[in-house]
Design a protein around this motif. Sequence first.
Motif, PDB file in Angstrom:
ATOM      1  N   TYR A 116     -17.003  -0.698  21.592  1.00  0.00           N
ATOM      2  CA  TYR A 116     -17.650  -0.057  20.459  1.00  0.00           C
ATOM      3  C   TYR A 116     -18.786   0.827  20.959  1.00  0.00           C
ATOM      4  O   TYR A 116     -19.529   0.447  21.874  1.00  0.00           O
ATOM      5  N   LEU A 117     -18.920   2.009  20.348  1.00  0.00           N
ATOM      6  CA  LEU A 117     -19.918   2.977  20.776  1.00  0.00           C
ATOM      7  C   LEU A 117     -20.661   3.507  19.559  1.00  0.00           C
ATOM      8  O   LEU A 117     -20.058   3.831  18.528  1.00  0.00           O
ATOM      9  N   SER A 118     -21.979   3.589  19.669  1.00  0.00           N
ATOM     10  CA  SER A 118     -22.766   4.218  18.618  1.00  0.00           C
ATOM     11  C   SER A 118     -23.850   5.061  19.261  1.00  0.00           C
ATOM     12  O   SER A 118     -24.220   4.859  20.417  1.00  0.00           O
ATOM     13  N   GLY A 119     -24.338   6.008  18.494  1.00  0.00           N
ATOM     14  CA  GLY A 119     -25.344   6.923  19.030  1.00  0.00           C
ATOM     15  C   GLY A 119     -24.927   8.358  18.816  1.00  0.00           C
ATOM     16  O   GLY A 119     -24.112   8.666  17.936  1.00  0.00           O
ATOM     17  N   PRO A 120     -25.463   9.284  19.623  1.00  0.00           N
ATOM     18  CA  PRO A 120     -25.136  10.708  19.458  1.00  0.00           C
ATOM     19  C   PRO A 120     -23.628  10.939  19.502  1.00  0.00           C
ATOM     20  O   PRO A 120     -22.931  10.419  20.368  1.00  0.00           O
ATOM     21  N   GLU A 121     -23.126  11.733  18.570  1.00  0.00           N
ATOM     22  CA  GLU A 121     -21.687  11.854  18.357  1.00  0.00           C
ATOM     23  C   GLU A 121     -20.925  12.392  19.565  1.00  0.00           C
ATOM     24  O   GLU A 121     -19.933  11.791  20.001  1.00  0.00           O
ATOM     25  N   GLU A 122     -21.341  13.529  20.118  1.00  0.00           N
ATOM     26  CA  GLU A 122     -20.582  14.127  21.210  1.00  0.00           C
ATOM     27  C   GLU A 122     -20.641  13.302  22.493  1.00  0.00           C
ATOM     28  O   GLU A 122     -19.609  13.099  23.143  1.00  0.00           O
ATOM     29  N   PRO A 123     -21.816  12.796  22.903  1.00  0.00           N
ATOM     30  CA  PRO A 123     -21.823  11.913  24.077  1.00  0.00           C
ATOM     31  C   PRO A 123     -20.964  10.671  23.897  1.00  0.00           C
ATOM     32  O   PRO A 123     -20.284  10.240  24.831  1.00  0.00           O
ATOM     33  N   ALA A 124     -20.988  10.086  22.697  1.00  0.00           N
ATOM     34  CA  ALA A 124     -20.141   8.918  22.442  1.00  0.00           C
ATOM     35  C   ALA A 124     -18.668   9.289  22.571  1.00  0.00           C
ATOM     36  O   ALA A 124     -17.858   8.531  23.125  1.00  0.00           O
ATOM     37  N   ALA A 125     -18.305  10.489  22.087  1.00  0.00           N
ATOM     38  CA  ALA A 125     -16.922  10.944  22.201  1.00  0.00           C
ATOM     39  C   ALA A 125     -16.543  11.177  23.664  1.00  0.00           C
ATOM     40  O   ALA A 125     -15.406  10.902  24.071  1.00  0.00           O
ATOM     41  N   THR A 126     -17.491  11.672  24.460  1.00  0.00           N
ATOM     42  CA  THR A 126     -17.247  11.870  25.894  1.00  0.00           C
ATOM     43  C   THR A 126     -16.916  10.549  26.572  1.00  0.00           C
ATOM     44  O   THR A 126     -15.991  10.463  27.390  1.00  0.00           O
ATOM     45  N   VAL A 127     -17.669   9.514  26.225  1.00  0.00           N
ATOM     46  CA  VAL A 127     -17.425   8.191  26.795  1.00  0.00           C
ATOM     47  C   VAL A 127     -16.068   7.662  26.327  1.00  0.00           C
ATOM     48  O   VAL A 127     -15.285   7.127  27.117  1.00  0.00           O
ATOM     49  N   ALA A 128     -15.774   7.831  25.046  1.00  0.00           N
ATOM     50  CA  ALA A 128     -14.496   7.342  24.510  1.00  0.00           C
ATOM     51  C   ALA A 128     -13.316   7.988  25.219  1.00  0.00           C
ATOM     52  O   ALA A 128     -12.302   7.326  25.499  1.00  0.00           O
ATOM     53  N   ARG A 129     -13.434   9.279  25.533  1.00  0.00           N
ATOM     54  CA  ARG A 129     -12.321   9.980  26.178  1.00  0.00           C
ATOM     55  C   ARG A 129     -12.005   9.419  27.563  1.00  0.00           C
ATOM     56  O   ARG A 129     -10.870   9.533  28.046  1.00  0.00           O
ATOM     57  N   LEU A 130     -12.969   8.808  28.205  1.00  0.00           N
ATOM     58  CA  LEU A 130     -12.723   8.206  29.522  1.00  0.00           C
ATOM     59  C   LEU A 130     -11.670   7.102  29.450  1.00  0.00           C
ATOM     60  O   LEU A 130     -11.024   6.789  30.456  1.00  0.00           O
ATOM     61  N   PHE A 131     -11.504   6.496  28.261  1.00  0.00           N
ATOM     62  CA  PHE A 131     -10.655   5.310  28.142  1.00  0.00           C
ATOM     63  C   PHE A 131      -9.433   5.498  27.246  1.00  0.00           C
ATOM     64  O   PHE A 131      -8.656   4.556  27.085  1.00  0.00           O
ATOM     65  N   HIS A 132      -9.265   6.687  26.694  1.00  0.00           N
ATOM     66  CA  HIS A 132      -8.099   6.902  25.839  1.00  0.00           C
ATOM     67  C   HIS A 132      -6.815   6.667  26.630  1.00  0.00           C
ATOM     68  O   HIS A 132      -6.635   7.188  27.730  1.00  0.00           O
ATOM     69  N   GLY A 133      -5.934   5.850  26.084  1.00  0.00           N
ATOM     70  CA  GLY A 133      -4.680   5.521  26.743  1.00  0.00           C
ATOM     71  C   GLY A 133      -4.762   4.351  27.691  1.00  0.00           C
ATOM     72  O   GLY A 133      -3.761   3.975  28.300  1.00  0.00           O
ATOM     73  N   SER A 134      -5.948   3.750  27.810  1.00  0.00           N
ATOM     74  CA  SER A 134      -6.138   2.629  28.733  1.00  0.00           C
ATOM     75  C   SER A 134      -6.128   1.307  27.975  1.00  0.00           C
ATOM     76  O   SER A 134      -5.968   1.265  26.746  1.00  0.00           O
ATOM     77  N   ALA A 135      -6.331   0.222  28.702  1.00  0.00           N
ATOM     78  CA  ALA A 135      -6.421  -1.101  28.076  1.00  0.00           C
ATOM     79  C   ALA A 135      -7.770  -1.334  27.406  1.00  0.00           C
ATOM     80  O   ALA A 135      -7.948  -2.326  26.709  1.00  0.00           O
ATOM     81  N   VAL A 136      -8.731  -0.443  27.634  1.00  0.00           N
ATOM     82  CA  VAL A 136     -10.015  -0.492  26.926  1.00  0.00           C
ATOM     83  C   VAL A 136      -9.889   0.377  25.685  1.00  0.00           C
ATOM     84  O   VAL A 136      -9.590   1.574  25.780  1.00  0.00           O
ATOM     85  N   GLN A 137     -10.109  -0.202  24.524  1.00  0.00           N
ATOM     86  CA  GLN A 137      -9.918   0.511  23.263  1.00  0.00           C
ATOM     87  C   GLN A 137     -11.265   1.004  22.727  1.00  0.00           C
ATOM     88  O   GLN A 137     -12.039   0.216  22.179  1.00  0.00           O
ATOM     89  N   PRO A 138     -11.573   2.302  22.890  1.00  0.00           N
ATOM     90  CA  PRO A 138     -12.864   2.802  22.414  1.00  0.00           C
ATOM     91  C   PRO A 138     -12.869   2.997  20.901  1.00  0.00           C
ATOM     92  O   PRO A 138     -11.911   3.525  20.326  1.00  0.00           O
ATOM     93  N   ILE A 139     -13.936   2.559  20.273  1.00  0.00           N
ATOM     94  CA  ILE A 139     -14.101   2.708  18.824  1.00  0.00           C
ATOM     95  C   ILE A 139     -15.510   3.235  18.576  1.00  0.00           C
ATOM     96  O   ILE A 139     -16.504   2.591  18.946  1.00  0.00           O
ATOM     97  N   ILE A 140     -15.602   4.414  17.974  1.00  0.00           N
ATOM     98  CA  ILE A 140     -16.915   5.020  17.710  1.00  0.00           C
ATOM     99  C   ILE A 140     -17.393   4.602  16.328  1.00  0.00           C
ATOM    100  O   ILE A 140     -16.688   4.781  15.322  1.00  0.00           O
ATOM    101  N   LEU A 141     -18.588   4.054  16.273  1.00  0.00           N
ATOM    102  CA  LEU A 141     -19.213   3.656  15.017  1.00  0.00           C
ATOM    103  C   LEU A 141     -20.131   4.784  14.544  1.00  0.00           C
ATOM    104  O   LEU A 141     -20.772   5.443  15.351  1.00  0.00           O
ATOM    105  N   GLY A 142     -20.202   4.987  13.266  1.00  0.00           N
ATOM    106  CA  GLY A 142     -21.128   5.982  12.747  1.00  0.00           C
ATOM    107  C   GLY A 142     -22.563   5.505  12.873  1.00  0.00           C
ATOM    108  O   GLY A 142     -22.840   4.309  12.976  1.00  0.00           O
ATOM    109  N   GLY A 143     -23.485   6.434  12.894  1.00  0.00           N
ATOM    110  CA  GLY A 143     -24.903   6.066  12.937  1.00  0.00           C
ATOM    111  C   GLY A 143     -25.473   6.093  14.331  1.00  0.00           C
ATOM    112  O   GLY A 143     -24.803   6.418  15.304  1.00  0.00           O
ATOM    113  N   GLY A 144     -26.740   5.729  14.443  1.00  0.00           N
ATOM    114  CA  GLY A 144     -27.461   5.824  15.701  1.00  0.00           C
ATOM    115  C   GLY A 144     -27.297   4.598  16.579  1.00  0.00           C
ATOM    116  O   GLY A 144     -26.526   3.683  16.272  1.00  0.00           O
TER     117      GLY A 144
END
Length: 280
Positions: free
Chosen positions: A132-160
Amino acid sequence: MTTLGILHPGSMGAAVGAQAKAQGADVLWCAEGRGSASKERARRYGLAATADLTELCGRCDVIISLCPPANAIEVAQAVAAESFPGVYVDANAIAPATIAQIGDLLMPSAVAVVDGAVVGSPPSETKKPRLYLSGPEEPAATVARLFHGSAVQPIILGGGIGKASALKLAYTSYQKASRVLAAVSYALASDHGVEGELLDIARGRTTSYLTETAYFPKTAARAWRWAPELREAAQALDDVHLPAALMDASAEVLERWGTLKDEPLGIAEVLDRLHTASND
């Protein structure tokens, strides 16, 4: 290619780093001051070593901190001292107030601080934890992209920042405290020779940690890491004026097992340690 730094490659950090590597990231770790177990894990997962933290901070776009919660601020301070200019992700089990403090430490130089929370076991062919990731939208998306398609499932939460940490500790408050309470309940029943009857009652319920006595030694072996996590949960509860005594009490029980780090003990030995620690 994004360059990711892992601080530090424990059982979770090394496995998470390997998932990012499998998706194309260049994954580094800092060998300075680390023990042989960390070095072996990093080698096994194919992570590249840097000589020191200065080199790691200079080469990485993103750093993920995955360490015992008691060390989260210390690790952040060390990175802040290097004026790290990238995205810093604290993925430890810490209170929202603690991640806010870490944000203050890093923000003079960092692009962003992202609040992370790993829920689940280290990733593998059969286990797929959520990040789970929260905080600034674009940096959180950058982190999520590192794991797309992997066994780590990134989920971005809204808010800070703070939301991911709050979610992790809300889950921790139940999961880990329930394990502790089950062990204490079983120890009491065992002292009076009625543990069989206790298990019979528990098995009549839909689910109960009381029936999972084989997990008591696993809980004891992880107590060195779980106790600080529940102290953070207590702080998070207290910060919003909720009762924190149960989390503090559970942490106190775990601290009686604090010297049993990764030791392969039996149930009887673990329960006995609950008694003997009170007399130390």
